[in-house]
Design an enzyme around this catalytic site. Structure first.
Site, PDB file in Angstrom:
ATOM      1  N   GLU A 109      -0.832  -7.953   5.537  1.00 18.44           N
ATOM      2  CA  GLU A 109      -1.281  -8.911   4.537  1.00 18.44           C
ATOM      3  C   GLU A 109      -1.781  -8.146   3.332  1.00 18.44           C
ATOM      4  OE1 GLU A 109      -1.536 -11.086   8.371  1.00 18.44           O
ATOM      5  OE2 GLU A 109      -2.599  -9.290   7.755  1.00 18.44           O
ATOM      6  N   ASN A 114      -3.018  -8.024  -5.896  1.00 20.96           N
ATOM      7  CA  ASN A 114      -2.952  -6.560  -5.780  1.00 20.96           C
ATOM      8  C   ASN A 114      -1.546  -6.069  -6.141  1.00 20.96           C
ATOM      9  OD1 ASN A 114      -3.151  -3.860  -5.118  1.00 20.96           O
ATOM     10  ND2 ASN A 114      -4.276  -4.215  -3.219  1.00 20.96           N
ATOM     11  N   TYR A 121       4.625  -1.734  -1.355  1.00 25.04           N
ATOM     12  CA  TYR A 121       5.190  -2.299  -0.132  1.00 25.04           C
ATOM     13  C   TYR A 121       6.638  -2.750  -0.339  1.00 25.04           C
ATOM     14  CZ  TYR A 121       0.302  -2.335   1.355  1.00 25.04           C
ATOM     15  OH  TYR A 121      -0.992  -1.981   1.663  1.00 25.04           O
TER      16      TYR A 121
END
Length: 150
Positions: A109, A114, A121
């Site tokens: 998560e 962000n 990611y």
């Protein structure tokens, strides 16, 4: 700059907590990290250090291993050492370790705000698969649920 990644030890925990407090509004406590270290069948924790001779701890990653899947619970880099590839190196290390355990899915998560973490990611193959409403109790912010298939 040489970065070395090794298993987190009990002696590392005070330094990890210091970074945790710099990076998160609801940081894990020393007791939480110690509990995770002792929960070795599920939890795996690694630290990144600059030049081993100086032993400067600059980041860490924590993840849980379950049959068929893993959950990255925490990844952080000391703000003094960001934008040097340390977070990417920690993430790649976690992915490599997870892939060696016959696991085919990794979840995590991340706060919707962000952007640097989301970019990291996604560049490493994670995709958004859901949104957890008001996931973060400190601000009520949503989290994206992300997944990487190995």
């Amino acid at each position: 700059m040489k970065i070395v990644i090794s298993k987190m030890s009990i002696q590392d925990v005070p330094f990890v907590v210091e970074i945790e407090n710099k990076c998160f509004s609801r940081p894990w406590t020393e007791e939480m990290f110690l509990f995770e270290l002792k929960r070795s069948r599920v939890s795996k924790m690694y630290c990144a250090r600059l030049d081993p001779k100086k032993n400067i701890l600059c980041g860490y990653v924590c993840f849980w291993l379950f049959p068929g899947e893993a959950q990255i619970t925490n990844i952080a880099v000391d703000p003094l050492y960001r934008r040097k590839g340390i977070g990417r190196k920690l993430l790649k290390h976690a992915i490599k370790r997870i892939s060696q355990k016959n696991i085919n899915e990794i979840f995590l998560e991340v706060r919707v705000s962000n952007a640097p973490a989301l970019c990291l990611y996604e560049s490493e193959g994670f995709v958004k698969i859901g949104r957890r409403k008001r996931y973060y109790s400190d601000t009520g912010e949503d989290a994206f649920l992300m997944k990487k298939t190995l």
